[in-house]
Enzyme design. Structure first.
Site, short mmCIF file in Angstrom:
data_model
loop_
_atom_site.label_atom_id
_atom_site.label_comp_id
_atom_site.label_asym_id
_atom_site.label_seq_id
_atom_site.Cartn_x
_atom_site.Cartn_y
_atom_site.Cartn_z
N TYR A 105 1.76 16.41 15.89
CA TYR A 105 2.10 15.08 16.05
C TYR A 105 3.38 14.78 15.20
O TYR A 105 3.37 15.16 13.78
CB TYR A 105 1.05 14.21 15.68
CG TYR A 105 1.24 12.68 15.92
CD1 TYR A 105 1.30 12.13 17.03
CD2 TYR A 105 1.18 11.90 14.77
CE1 TYR A 105 1.64 10.91 17.20
CE2 TYR A 105 1.41 10.38 14.86
CZ TYR A 105 1.72 10.03 16.24
OH TYR A 105 1.96 8.89 16.34
N ASP A 160 8.11 18.92 9.34
CA ASP A 160 7.64 17.58 9.43
C ASP A 160 6.77 17.39 8.31
O ASP A 160 5.57 17.85 8.53
CB ASP A 160 6.97 17.07 10.81
CG ASP A 160 6.31 15.61 10.65
OD1 ASP A 160 6.42 15.11 9.72
OD2 ASP A 160 5.84 15.30 11.83
N LYS A 175 4.01 8.20 4.76
CA LYS A 175 2.79 8.59 4.01
C LYS A 175 2.83 8.18 2.46
O LYS A 175 3.29 7.20 2.11
CB LYS A 175 1.83 9.64 4.51
CG LYS A 175 1.66 9.39 6.10
CD LYS A 175 0.63 10.18 6.62
CE LYS A 175 0.16 9.75 8.14
NZ LYS A 175 0.75 10.70 9.19
C1 LIG Z 1 1.47 10.47 10.55
C2 LIG Z 1 2.37 11.43 10.79
C3 LIG Z 1 3.54 10.93 11.61
C4 LIG Z 1 3.98 9.50 11.90
O1 LIG Z 1 3.94 8.71 10.86
P1 LIG Z 1 3.88 7.22 11.37
O2 LIG Z 1 4.02 6.46 9.99
O3 LIG Z 1 2.58 7.01 11.65
O4 LIG Z 1 4.64 6.65 12.08
C5 LIG Z 1 4.47 12.14 12.09
N1 LIG Z 1 4.24 13.26 11.65
C6 LIG Z 1 3.00 13.64 10.85
C7 LIG Z 1 3.07 15.05 10.58
C8 LIG Z 1 2.01 12.71 10.69
O5 LIG Z 1 1.00 13.14 10.11
#
Ligand SMILES: *Cc1c(COP(=O)(O)O)cnc(C)c1O
Length: 429
Positions: free
Chosen positions: A144, A239, A267
């Protein structure tokens, strides 16, 4: 436990907010029942609207690595707020956070702040395309990267939970530029690279995956991606929205010993306020507006409240790096205790753990990619989730999510969690 007020609040919310929530996984669709409404939280504990105390294993899905309402972060935000909340003009604290992040993370010269992980990943891909002059990207099934169009092709967690890996509203045109590979399967990536030679701008990956449960990368897989990218002039995007400032100061790059070309954050970097970021070496970041032609902007980007929370958080982590070890130790302890209980009760499971990320999958096969993760028994997961919740343990309400431990959790909390599992284990069949 009684959830009378939570249920009433949820009913009311559903009148005005689609599904009653502002992010789908909060709605408990995967596990059934009504979501718990939080009133406040401190340290490792959530206190809900009915007065129940819950031990928290999601930490706002990762950001609150030192626990809820962590004093240095809260104090920094309060002090900053008194001086004004947004200016749309540069402020010193943006440079302070940028400088600290660049010193903590290997292999980056400059960083641009945005407001979410979604924005960070979306912008990183635009930058990669602008830098390489190529259109296609490779992503992995079950990873994701936020909810922007190019990534909603077999994305993990929320998207998977709701059975809409390809969301309506994402055009065929967009989807055709996103190529899908299999996690931990280098050959699947090589095949795509060969079939689309000279057209791939970037490979984007969660270097330790957390959105199909926790999936540990095989060593040769990540190293192999790096080699492939070097050979084919493809940028490697890590990511690190989940892993950044959680696995180590330098995130997965440091722990895995592999350099990415662009790194995205979210995060933890915002300490619980909305912050995302993407970073790279000077050569790449120089392509970004206003220095270069790749456009990216934001009215509230670098917001002073968000920056003050991020700065307080990263300062704590930078000054106390032993926290990463302490968190990993706690996670290991929890995992060991829970695994023992499940084994003693002859419940088939897989446990994946990396640092302070951990997940349990109710399946007999090793969970190494999206397909094996999806084989987990969801009926057992539901019983497990609700059985734990009834005893005051708040786990992610989806089998496709990693747990995020926070350092406010005590060994007593972990023992209470293991004991809770032991109380319900005989029913998990
Ligand atoms: C949470 C998450 C996102 C998206 O971040 P948001 O602040 O919810 O838009 C993207 N990549 C990874 C790996 C994530 O865990």
């Amino acid at each position: 436990m009684i959830y009378r007020r939570s249920s009433a609040l949820f009913a009311e919310a559903q009148h005005y907010i689609p599904g009653g929530v502002n992010s789908p996984v909060r709605a408990f669709k995967a596990v059934g029942g009504n979501p718990v409404f939080v009133k406040e939280a401190k340290g490792a504990y959530l206190y809900d609207e009915d007065g129940n105390r819950l031990i928290d294993y999601i930490a706002s899905w990762g950001p609150l690595i030192l626990g809820h309402a962590y004093a240095p972060v809260i104090d920094a935000v309060i002090e900053k707020a008194k001086k004004g909340t947004s200016f749309g003009m540069p402020t010193e604290i943006e440079t302070q956070l940028a400088k600290l992040a660049v010193t903590m993370v290997p292999n980056i010269d400059k960083i641009r702040f945005v407001n979410s992980g979604t924005e960070a990943c979306m912008s990183a891909v635009r930058l990669a395309r602008g830098f390489t002059g190529k259109d296609k990207i490779i992503k992995f099934a079950g990873c994701y990267h936020g909810h922007s169009d190019s990534f909603l092709i077999q994305a993990g967690s929320g998207a998977v939970t709701f059975g809409s890996p390809n969301s309506p509203g994402v055009t065929q045109g967009t989807a055709k530029d996103t190529l899908l590979a299999v996690y931990n399967n280098l050959e699947s990536v090589k095949a795509l690279a060969a079939a689309n030679k000279g057209e791939i701008a970037a490979i984007i990956i969660e270097p330790v995956a957390g959105n199909m449960g926790c999936i540990i990368p095989e060593e040769n897989f990540i190293k192999g991606l790096r080699e492939l990218c070097d050979q084919e002039d493809i940028l490697l995007i890590f990511d690190e929205v989940m892993t950044g400032f959680r696995l180590a100061k330098g995130g997965a790059q440091e722990v895995l010993g592999v350099d990415a070309d662009i790194v995205t954050f979210g995060k933890v970097i915002g300490g619980g306020l909305p912050v995302g970021a993407f970073a790279a070496r000077e050569e790449i970041m120089g392509h970004l507006a206003p220095d270069g032609p790749v456009y990216q902007a934001g009215t509230l980007s670098g917001n002073p409240l968000a920056m003050s929370a991020g700065l307080a958080m990263l300062t704590e982590l930078n000054n106390n790096p032993e926290v990463f070890r302490s968190l990993a130790d706690k996670t290991k302890y929890l995992g060991k205790g829970m695994a023992q209980v499940l084994t003693d009760n002859s419940i088939p499971f897989q446990m994946n753990r990396f640092g302070s990320m951990i997940s349990i999958h109710f399946t007999e096969e090793p969970v190494v990619d999206f397909e094996s993760s999806a084989k987990g028994n969801n009926a057992i997961f539901k019983k497990y989730f609700h059985g734990m919740l009834d005893q005051g343990i708040y786990l992610p309400p989806s089998a496709f999510e990693s747990y995020f431990l926070n350092d406010a959790l005590s060994y007593e909390d972990l023992d209470e969690t293991i004991a809770a599992l032991s109380n319900i284990a005989k029913d998990l069949h």
